[in-house]
Write a protein that holds these residues in place. Structure first.
Motif, PDB file in Angstrom:
ATOM      1  N   VAL A 321     -21.559   7.313  -4.074  1.00  0.00           N
ATOM      2  CA  VAL A 321     -21.982   6.779  -2.777  1.00  0.00           C
ATOM      3  C   VAL A 321     -22.672   7.872  -1.980  1.00  0.00           C
ATOM      4  N   LEU A 322     -22.078   9.061  -1.987  1.00  0.00           N
ATOM      5  CA  LEU A 322     -22.652  10.189  -1.261  1.00  0.00           C
ATOM      6  C   LEU A 322     -24.031  10.538  -1.831  1.00  0.00           C
ATOM      7  N   GLN A 323     -24.126  10.549  -3.144  1.00  0.00           N
ATOM      8  CA  GLN A 323     -25.387  10.900  -3.802  1.00  0.00           C
ATOM      9  C   GLN A 323     -26.526   9.969  -3.373  1.00  0.00           C
ATOM     10  N   TYR A 324     -26.267   8.659  -3.420  1.00  0.00           N
ATOM     11  CA  TYR A 324     -27.336   7.714  -3.123  1.00  0.00           C
ATOM     12  C   TYR A 324     -27.563   7.534  -1.625  1.00  0.00           C
ATOM     13  N   SER A 325     -26.502   7.582  -0.835  1.00  0.00           N
ATOM     14  CA  SER A 325     -26.692   7.433   0.612  1.00  0.00           C
ATOM     15  C   SER A 325     -27.421   8.646   1.190  1.00  0.00           C
ATOM     16  N   LYS A 326     -27.193   9.811   0.615  1.00  0.00           N
ATOM     17  CA  LYS A 326     -27.895  11.020   1.076  1.00  0.00           C
ATOM     18  C   LYS A 326     -29.393  10.896   0.805  1.00  0.00           C
ATOM     19  N   LYS A 327     -29.736  10.368  -0.377  1.00  0.00           N
ATOM     20  CA  LYS A 327     -31.154  10.144  -0.681  1.00  0.00           C
ATOM     21  C   LYS A 327     -31.745   9.086   0.247  1.00  0.00           C
ATOM     22  N   SER A 334     -33.517   6.423  10.184  1.00  0.00           N
ATOM     23  CA  SER A 334     -33.110   5.586  11.322  1.00  0.00           C
ATOM     24  C   SER A 334     -32.321   4.355  10.878  1.00  0.00           C
ATOM     25  N   HIS A 335     -31.947   4.313   9.599  1.00  0.00           N
ATOM     26  CA  HIS A 335     -31.243   3.148   9.055  1.00  0.00           C
ATOM     27  C   HIS A 335     -29.742   3.304   9.290  1.00  0.00           C
ATOM     28  N   VAL A 336     -29.197   2.461  10.148  1.00  0.00           N
ATOM     29  CA  VAL A 336     -27.800   2.583  10.562  1.00  0.00           C
ATOM     30  C   VAL A 336     -26.826   2.462   9.386  1.00  0.00           C
ATOM     31  N   ILE A 337     -27.059   1.502   8.509  1.00  0.00           N
ATOM     32  CA  ILE A 337     -26.104   1.272   7.409  1.00  0.00           C
ATOM     33  C   ILE A 337     -26.131   2.438   6.424  1.00  0.00           C
ATOM     34  N   TYR A 338     -27.307   3.032   6.188  1.00  0.00           N
ATOM     35  CA  TYR A 338     -27.363   4.225   5.338  1.00  0.00           C
ATOM     36  C   TYR A 338     -26.449   5.315   5.890  1.00  0.00           C
ATOM     37  N   TRP A 339     -26.566   5.553   7.189  1.00  0.00           N
ATOM     38  CA  TRP A 339     -25.763   6.605   7.815  1.00  0.00           C
ATOM     39  C   TRP A 339     -24.272   6.263   7.783  1.00  0.00           C
ATOM     40  N   ARG A 340     -23.936   4.971   7.932  1.00  0.00           N
ATOM     41  CA  ARG A 340     -22.523   4.592   7.875  1.00  0.00           C
ATOM     42  C   ARG A 340     -21.953   4.862   6.483  1.00  0.00           C
ATOM     43  N   LEU A 341     -22.711   4.523   5.451  1.00  0.00           N
ATOM     44  CA  LEU A 341     -22.261   4.793   4.081  1.00  0.00           C
ATOM     45  C   LEU A 341     -22.134   6.292   3.840  1.00  0.00           C
ATOM     46  N   TYR A 342     -23.095   7.037   4.334  1.00  0.00           N
ATOM     47  CA  TYR A 342     -23.065   8.494   4.188  1.00  0.00           C
ATOM     48  C   TYR A 342     -21.846   9.079   4.897  1.00  0.00           C
ATOM     49  N   ALA A 343     -21.559   8.581   6.092  1.00  0.00           N
ATOM     50  CA  ALA A 343     -20.394   9.052   6.850  1.00  0.00           C
ATOM     51  C   ALA A 343     -19.096   8.687   6.132  1.00  0.00           C
ATOM     52  N   GLN A 344     -18.999   7.454   5.664  1.00  0.00           N
ATOM     53  CA  GLN A 344     -17.774   7.005   4.989  1.00  0.00           C
ATOM     54  C   GLN A 344     -17.526   7.776   3.705  1.00  0.00           C
ATOM     55  N   ALA A 345     -18.600   8.058   2.958  1.00  0.00           N
ATOM     56  CA  ALA A 345     -18.435   8.819   1.715  1.00  0.00           C
ATOM     57  C   ALA A 345     -17.960  10.236   1.997  1.00  0.00           C
ATOM     58  N   ASN A 346     -18.547  10.879   2.989  1.00  0.00           N
ATOM     59  CA  ASN A 346     -18.129  12.236   3.348  1.00  0.00           C
ATOM     60  C   ASN A 346     -16.675  12.265   3.814  1.00  0.00           C
ATOM     61  N   LYS A 347     -16.325  11.248   4.602  1.00  0.00           N
ATOM     62  CA  LYS A 347     -14.947  11.175   5.087  1.00  0.00           C
ATOM     63  C   LYS A 347     -13.968  10.994   3.927  1.00  0.00           C
ATOM     64  N   PHE A 352     -15.366  16.730   6.215  1.00  0.00           N
ATOM     65  CA  PHE A 352     -15.251  16.239   7.593  1.00  0.00           C
ATOM     66  C   PHE A 352     -16.373  16.737   8.504  1.00  0.00           C
ATOM     67  N   GLU A 353     -16.849  17.949   8.284  1.00  0.00           N
ATOM     68  CA  GLU A 353     -17.953  18.451   9.116  1.00  0.00           C
ATOM     69  C   GLU A 353     -19.186  17.561   8.947  1.00  0.00           C
ATOM     70  N   GLU A 354     -19.511  17.247   7.679  1.00  0.00           N
ATOM     71  CA  GLU A 354     -20.662  16.396   7.420  1.00  0.00           C
ATOM     72  C   GLU A 354     -20.417  14.986   7.958  1.00  0.00           C
ATOM     73  N   ALA A 355     -19.181  14.489   7.815  1.00  0.00           N
ATOM     74  CA  ALA A 355     -18.856  13.159   8.333  1.00  0.00           C
ATOM     75  C   ALA A 355     -19.016  13.109   9.850  1.00  0.00           C
ATOM     76  N   ASN A 356     -18.587  14.168  10.525  1.00  0.00           N
ATOM     77  CA  ASN A 356     -18.708  14.248  11.975  1.00  0.00           C
ATOM     78  C   ASN A 356     -20.174  14.140  12.401  1.00  0.00           C
ATOM     79  N   ILE A 357     -21.028  14.894  11.716  1.00  0.00           N
ATOM     80  CA  ILE A 357     -22.458  14.852  12.033  1.00  0.00           C
ATOM     81  C   ILE A 357     -23.010  13.440  11.813  1.00  0.00           C
TER      82      ILE A 357
END
Length: 461
Positions: A321-327, A334-347, A352-357
């Protein structure tokens, strides 16, 4: 009036251009000047069009067709006042000239006076045998006013006059859909198909209406007929595949999607749907292969990224998830769902630092859903960044002031910062909103179970 290119006299155009080069005045019929001027307008050579019209009017100052062409020229160059003066004068001289009213309507429409344009077109309609052209313009003016019922009526008249006008057919369906009248669209399409049973566009549009009403068997029949009418109709194969998916007939859907790959270059949508069907059939490797192909074919199609991330999220493969959401966020930041997936994967991976960002970026993009705030402060709690947590929760309460969880969380963060007054204030708020969610505080901040502040604030013995 427009002339097809093949009707132009090449000799007249060549003679006119030669005249301009030599400055020798030559005589042309008014109709020749009209053809020459229209040729240049259609070729977007407006400077030459103006020269042709001016020379023509010098030789034929009262030629109505040249005056109309000059009005068209002024309209195309946004010189609406000059165009309006000419058309008003022409109507005063020729009050039954339909094309004068047509040009007046175009000017009015360009000036956003759509009701006036409609009135002018109706006047012109009374004096013309070319009903189709006026009906088409009237329909478009009603569309400008979002008057979908009237627009539909005039598009229907267009189709009655010219049964092969698929542009009008598409617009009729658009009007029915804007009116949320799927039943009306179905009735009209069936009636139209009685007159033109081999119209693949009509069958396709009928199928889409059945899809909207979840009448999948009828939709499949309609798309089948569209394909019978045109075996290369990619849209019909795609819609047929979607209908088959709804009935759980995934192998059949795959077959129809794959047909489109042989008709033309592969589309990301077809590859995506094939991938999704394989995943539903538990053909996981094939499904992922096609999803990757869809991403490669069109990296901007967000559904492909969401499908592959969703699959890996469900299987808890957070690294993927992190691999593909980061790409994905690199392609569309500006895609909200991409960032949500990226945040959830990091969490989930403990980054946590990356998830916070990522969560902060989500909020900056306008994602103010309750879960965004709760997930973000959960990350901040892991980072022991209590000040930032307080700031985030205060911001969240601006959007969800009556949410007990946010109030309990804010009370807990203030307790971690040893700010008793603030903690007590928000604890009282939370308890007043929903005393049954006190466990939110206890489970998130275990030390609060034995806290004197909590017991005193809530008068718990």
């Amino acid at each position: 009036m427009k002339f097809p290119f093949g009707d132009f006299s090449k000799f007249s155009i060549s003679r006119f251009e030669s005249m301009l080069k030599t400055n020798e005045i030559q005589y042309f019929d008014a109709s020749e000047f009209e053809e020459i001027g229209q040729y240049y307008i259609d070729s977007a050579n407006l400077s030459m069009a103006k020269k042709a019209i001016e020379v023509g009017l010098n030789q034929h100052p009262n030629a109505t067709e040249l005056i109309l062409l000059l009005i068209e020229y002024y309209t195309l160059t946004n010189s609406y006042e000059e165009a309006r003066i000419l058309v008003d004068n022409l109507i005063a001289i020729e009050p039954f000239n339909p094309y004068a009213f047509q040009h007046l309507a175009v000017i009015q429409s360009k000036c956003n006076k759509h009701q006036e344009a409609i009135d002018s077109l109706k006047k012109g309609l009374m004096h013309t045998d070319n009903k189709y052209e006026f009906h088409a313009l009237l329909a478009m003016e009603y569309l400008h006013l979002d008057s979908f019922f009237m627009a539909k009526e005039y598009f229907i008249r267009c189709l009655e006059e010219e049964v092969t006008d698929n542009h009008a057919l598409y617009n009729i369906i658009y009007c029915f859909e804007s009116l949320k009248d799927h039943d009306g669209a179905i009735a009209y399409m069936n009636e139209f198909l009685n007159r033109d049973p081999y119209n693949e566009v009509a069958w396709h549009q009928l199928g889409r209406q059945y899809l909207a009403k979840q009448m999948y068997e009828q939709a499949i029949t309609s798309f089948d007929f569209a394909i019978i009418c045109d075996e290369t109709f990619i849209g019909a194969y795609l819609e047929l595949g979607k209908a088959l998916e709804q009935l759980g007939r995934f192998n059949e859907a795959i077959n129809h999607y794959e047909i489109t790959l042989g008709i033309d270059d592969p589309t990301a949508f077809a590859l995506l749907r094939i991938g999704e069907c394989h995943l539903k059939l538990k053909n996981h490797d094939l499904g992922i292969k096609f999803l990757k192909n869809a991403i490669h074919e069109d990296p901007l199609l967000d559904k492909s990224w969401l499908a592959i991330c969703g699959y890996y999220m469900r299987s808890k493969s957070y690294e993927k998830v992190l691999q593909y959401s980061k790409k994905a966020v690199k392609i569309d930041s500006s895609h909200v769902i991409y960032w949500r997936l990226y945040a959830q994967a990091n969490k989930a991976l403990g980054f946590f630092e990356e998830a916070n960002i990522a969560y902060e970026h989500l909020v900056n993009l306008g994602s103010y859903e309750l879960q965004t705030w709760l997930d973000w402060v959960g990350v901040l709690l892991q980072l022991k960044d209590y000040n930032k947590g307080i700031e985030a929760l205060q911001q969240g309460l601006e959007f969800h002031p009556e949410n007990s969880s946010l109030n309990y969380m804010l009370a807990g963060f203030y307790m971690m910062e040893a700010k008793a007054n603030e903690a007590s204030f928000f604890l009282k708020n939370a308890y007043a909103i929903n005393p049954n969610e006190l466990d939110v505080l206890y489970e998130t901040f275990p030390s609060s179970r034995t806290s004197v502040l909590v017991k005193d604030t809530l008068s718990i013995s």
